[in-house]
Write an enzyme that holds these catalytic residues in place. Structure first.
Site, PDB file in Angstrom:
ATOM      1  N   ASP A  47      -2.736  -2.767  -5.940  1.00 39.74           N
ATOM      2  CA  ASP A  47      -2.305  -1.424  -5.397  1.00 39.74           C
ATOM      3  C   ASP A  47      -3.057  -1.485  -4.023  1.00 39.74           C
ATOM      4  O   ASP A  47      -3.897  -1.769  -3.213  1.00 39.74           O
ATOM      5  CB  ASP A  47      -3.617  -0.827  -5.857  1.00 39.74           C
ATOM      6  CG  ASP A  47      -3.472   0.399  -5.522  1.00 39.74           C
ATOM      7  OD1 ASP A  47      -2.894   1.157  -6.273  1.00 39.74           O
ATOM      8  OD2 ASP A  47      -4.325   1.348  -4.790  1.00 39.74           O
ATOM      9  N   TYR A  52      -3.840   1.944   4.868  1.00 31.37           N
ATOM     10  CA  TYR A  52      -5.229   0.464   4.580  1.00 31.37           C
ATOM     11  C   TYR A  52      -4.756   0.080   6.278  1.00 31.37           C
ATOM     12  O   TYR A  52      -5.307  -1.123   6.037  1.00 31.37           O
ATOM     13  CB  TYR A  52      -5.007   0.247   3.771  1.00 31.37           C
ATOM     14  CG  TYR A  52      -5.170   0.893   2.233  1.00 31.37           C
ATOM     15  CD1 TYR A  52      -5.737   2.230   2.601  1.00 31.37           C
ATOM     16  CD2 TYR A  52      -5.112  -0.268   0.822  1.00 31.37           C
ATOM     17  CE1 TYR A  52      -6.332   3.038   1.609  1.00 31.37           C
ATOM     18  CE2 TYR A  52      -5.208   0.998  -0.125  1.00 31.37           C
ATOM     19  CZ  TYR A  52      -6.662   2.252  -0.384  1.00 31.37           C
ATOM     20  OH  TYR A  52      -5.914   3.081  -1.250  1.00 31.37           O
ATOM     21  N   LYS A  81       1.852   3.613  -0.801  1.00 31.77           N
ATOM     22  CA  LYS A  81       1.393   5.059  -0.396  1.00 31.77           C
ATOM     23  C   LYS A  81       1.697   6.083   0.269  1.00 31.77           C
ATOM     24  O   LYS A  81       1.530   4.659   1.201  1.00 31.77           O
ATOM     25  CB  LYS A  81      -0.049   5.412  -1.230  1.00 31.77           C
ATOM     26  CG  LYS A  81      -0.757   4.591  -2.595  1.00 31.77           C
ATOM     27  CD  LYS A  81      -2.402   4.888  -2.392  1.00 31.77           C
ATOM     28  CE  LYS A  81      -3.183   4.567  -3.170  1.00 31.77           C
ATOM     29  NZ  LYS A  81      -3.019   2.609  -2.962  1.00 31.77           N
ATOM     30  N   HIS A 114      -0.308   9.839  -1.562  1.00 28.81           N
ATOM     31  CA  HIS A 114      -1.207   9.338  -1.214  1.00 28.81           C
ATOM     32  C   HIS A 114      -2.624  10.628  -1.380  1.00 28.81           C
ATOM     33  O   HIS A 114      -3.699  10.209  -1.789  1.00 28.81           O
ATOM     34  CB  HIS A 114      -1.568   8.554   0.238  1.00 28.81           C
ATOM     35  CG  HIS A 114      -2.785   7.701   0.135  1.00 28.81           C
ATOM     36  ND1 HIS A 114      -2.697   6.676   1.272  1.00 28.81           N
ATOM     37  CD2 HIS A 114      -4.126   7.954  -0.397  1.00 28.81           C
ATOM     38  CE1 HIS A 114      -4.455   5.745   1.184  1.00 28.81           C
ATOM     39  NE2 HIS A 114      -4.885   6.533   0.189  1.00 28.81           N
TER      40      HIS A 114
END
Length: 320
Positions: A47, A52, A81, A114
């Site tokens: 994931d 990120y 996401k 997200h």
């Protein structure tokens, strides 16, 4: 790859393991090595997310494990996401294609919105005005969803879903005229202090899989979380149950979700703990254990995303 064959079925025929490896907050320098190690010890569900800023390294890890024969591409279930600055329909596919390029993949297995908070498009991940207030954008999430449906039709993602949606926001998508694909999942913070029982029941009633992040509490990153809350893994009830089963409180917290039918993401960058987490299938909690853990629910939300509180679509204003 999953040694116990524990897999949860998504409602469009795709599968993901009930235990996944989350890369949130993993620095670029460590994302490559910890992702490779997670795959080596048996994690299939990886994931990640554009925000990120480590998808390039995670992609390198996946390619490395494919190249050395540890896994095949079809063994990996990869989730990415769509970040809040890309919620305008015309930005959705380019955002996914950017992630795919970073990952060196032709498709992702799951692509999810997200957060249901549209922000000003641009290079800034958290665009703010001169007063430090988040700059929002006006986007109909139903139109964003239609763009995700087109990405699925184009073969860029196998499944589509959402994250951090409350039940009213989910209903908005589910009741959308002309809905082609409903969300296969809703990824939310979920742990014994915030067991999301009402949202879980709602999702189950619509064949939507609940995916738990923050299942071990939080790593207490101040920009995202409330640092004043108690540490979940120090809870005496979890500790007592762990001692009874000769396991760790972390494994008990993970096992709790699995027995509720929740897909759970285990996030750790310590190799010993990563290896330990996969052992969640080696024991079972009793009905009494489950009831005791249910009783820990305090509606404590670690990941409050405080910078987004003033946004009109802030999802945590609702009860569930």
């Amino acid at each position: 790859m999953n040694p116990k064959g524990q897999r949860a079925k998504l409602n469009d025929g795709h599968f993901i393991p009930v235990l996944g490896f989350g890369t949130a907050e993993a620095a670029k320098s460590e994302a490559l090595e910890v992702t490779k190690f997670a795959i080596e010890v048996g994690f299939c569900h990886i994931d990640c997310a554009y925000v990120y800023q480590n998808e390039e390294q995670v992609g390198q890890a996946i390619q490395s494990k494919i190249s050395d024969g540890t896994v095949k591409r079809e063994d990996i279930f990869y989730t990415s996401k769509l970040w809040c600055t890309f919620l305008r329909p015309e930005l959705v596919r380019p955002a996914l294609e950017k992630s795919l390029k970073n990952l060196q993949l032709d498709y992702v297995d799951l692509y999810i919105i997200h957060f249901p908070l549209a922000m000003k498009p641009g290079e800034e991940l958290l665009p703010k005005d001169e007063n430090g207030k988040l700059i929002g954008d006006s986007v109909d999430l139903c139109h964003t969803w239609e763009a995700l449906e087109k990405c699925k039709d184009a073969g860029l993602t196998k499944s589509i879903g959402v994250s951090n949606f409350n039940h009213k926001q989910l209903e908005k998508i589910l009741n959308k005229p002309g809905l082609k694909y409903k969300p296969v999942c809703n990824q939310v913070e979920c742990h014994p202090y915030l067991n999301q029982s009402k949202l879980l029941d709602f999702c189950k009633s619509h064949d939507i899989v609940l995916v738990a992040y923050g299942a071990l509490g939080s790593q207490r990153v101040k920009e995202w979380v409330n640092l004043n809350h108690p540490v979940l893994l120090e809870d005496p009830v979890l500790s007592a149950i762990a001692k009874k089963h000769k396991q760790t409180p972390a494994l008990v917290a993970l096992r709790y979700q699995i027995q509720r039918g929740v897909v759970v993401l285990a996030k750790s960058y310590n190799k010993k703990r990563i290896k330990e987490n996969i052992q969640v299938f080696d024991f079972e909690l009793t009905p009494e254990d489950m009831k005791a853990i249910d009783g820990l629910n305090r509606n404590i939300r670690y990941y409050e995303f405080l910078v987004g509180v003033s946004h009109p679509e802030y999802p945590f204003s609702e009860e569930y």
